[in-house]
Motif scaffolding. Sequence first.
Motif, short mmCIF file in Angstrom:
data_model
loop_
_atom_site.label_atom_id
_atom_site.label_comp_id
_atom_site.label_asym_id
_atom_site.label_seq_id
_atom_site.Cartn_x
_atom_site.Cartn_y
_atom_site.Cartn_z
N LYS A 199 87.40 -53.20 -16.82
CA LYS A 199 86.61 -52.18 -15.96
C LYS A 199 85.24 -52.43 -15.86
N ASN A 200 84.31 -52.93 -16.93
CA ASN A 200 82.91 -53.18 -16.78
C ASN A 200 82.69 -54.29 -15.68
N ILE A 201 83.62 -55.30 -15.22
CA ILE A 201 83.58 -56.42 -14.52
C ILE A 201 83.71 -55.70 -13.35
N ASP B 141 80.51 -53.74 -12.36
CA ASP B 141 79.51 -54.55 -12.00
C ASP B 141 79.65 -55.07 -10.77
N VAL B 142 80.88 -55.60 -10.37
CA VAL B 142 80.90 -56.00 -8.86
C VAL B 142 80.76 -55.08 -7.71
N ALA B 143 81.27 -53.88 -8.19
CA ALA B 143 81.04 -52.69 -7.16
C ALA B 143 79.74 -52.38 -6.78
N ASN C 234 73.63 -56.85 -13.05
CA ASN C 234 74.86 -56.61 -12.93
C ASN C 234 75.74 -57.93 -13.67
N ASP C 235 75.24 -58.74 -14.23
CA ASP C 235 75.83 -59.80 -14.66
C ASP C 235 76.10 -59.82 -16.27
N SER C 236 75.72 -58.63 -16.85
CA SER C 236 76.06 -58.52 -18.32
C SER C 236 77.46 -58.60 -18.72
N ALA C 237 78.29 -57.93 -17.82
CA ALA C 237 79.91 -57.93 -18.26
C ALA C 237 80.54 -59.31 -18.16
N SER C 238 79.90 -60.08 -17.25
CA SER C 238 80.42 -61.40 -16.81
C SER C 238 79.86 -62.54 -18.32
#
Length: 445
Positions: free
Chosen positions: A42-44, A47-49, A75-79
């Motif tokens: 969900k977090n990923i 972030d992509v959205a 927006n890259d924290s999840a990855s």
Amino acid sequence: MRLSEFILCDLEAILQEWESFAESLLEPAQMMDKRALRDHAKNILEDVAADLTEPQTEWAETEKSKGKSDSLSNNDSASISHGKARLALGFTLNATIAEYRALRASVIRRWQKSLLGNPVSDTEIGDIIRFNEAIDQSISHSATSYSFEKEQQARVFDSILSFLPDLSFTFTLDGRFAYVNKATTELFAHTSEQLVGKRLIDIDLTNGDELQRQVESVILTKEQCRGEMCYPSQSGNSQFYDYLFVPVIYQDGAVEAVIWTAHNITERKAREDEAWHKAHHDQLTGLPNRRMFLDRLEHDIKRSARLGSSTALLFIDIDHFKDANDRLGHDAGDLLLRFVADRLHSSIREADSVARLGGDEFCVILQDTITTKPVERVAERILTALASPFLVRNNSVHLSASIGVALTPQDASAADDLIRKADQAMYTAKGAGRNQFSFFSTPPE
């Protein structure tokens, strides 16, 4: 509807489809907490959205199309956390990346269905392109985070092993060194470059062949193997090690390497040897004590029975010792007993044994006697050795001995019986005037 809006609106349905798809694809995912699995995905997606809604310059668009990015965005924290988390859970890098591929497939498949066969506009094509670029960038950041974390762990692991006093190294499946720590290189007096690629039988190990076979056995059986080894160090003092071979087993059950650790137990062995020596030797003379004497006597009696020979037991009582001990004092008496022990020890063969039972009583075991003549010669040699004066603190002390002799199997076949009959024979010699020996039974002519 823009793709970013579709992702957020259809988020729950995408996650449900993706979860089922991911579980069939990734074995580790089946063992994970389902809630944690969904939350991470969900977090990923969020972030992509968010990345899709941000304005993008022409230069940034070109760089992304090449799989490049000038910096890590917010927006890259999840990855980034994804890569670290998957490493901690035991995922391989391929499985970590496959999660993203499954997520990408789930989003595109559901969005295509939502279009209901309508012509795809340029805006929607642009969204698809940006979505794939965002996913690719997220994959890159996750893989980089995974690899960086793994390399850091390897560096920390290597640093820890390098400063451990224990030997630590790994073997490949063909039994060659793949990694050696500092303690290992110092013991073997070779650099890691000289050791890696070699086998145990290629270095100076007295039991290298046996250790090499144990490595092969661990690979074949997938079972641990423990043992002890002795290594002669450059200083000339032997070093003792307690070692353990452990197989490294991959997810499919196959052995991919063997770990070998060894702990130096030289000091412990020395303490154990010292404790054993104290338990089995007379503290005053250093000769075997009654406990060790009985063990040896039983062993020699059984051996003689197998060989068809005889074991002779000489029970020795020192004449006049009490007088000398009372006259010179106990310290001088202890010194005198040490002198007596030395002369007794020098009067017998290396294969035979002399022990102190206590006080001024000693015993000698003679192995493999066929006739009584050798026994008589030893008894006479002992009497002669003890007849010479002892110089104890400037005092000349004269002693003699009364010796009783019993033999197996004619006198006794058990240790206790043999001792009792040799003791009786000793009293016979003492009663006959001392300074002589006597057999329990009269020797044949």
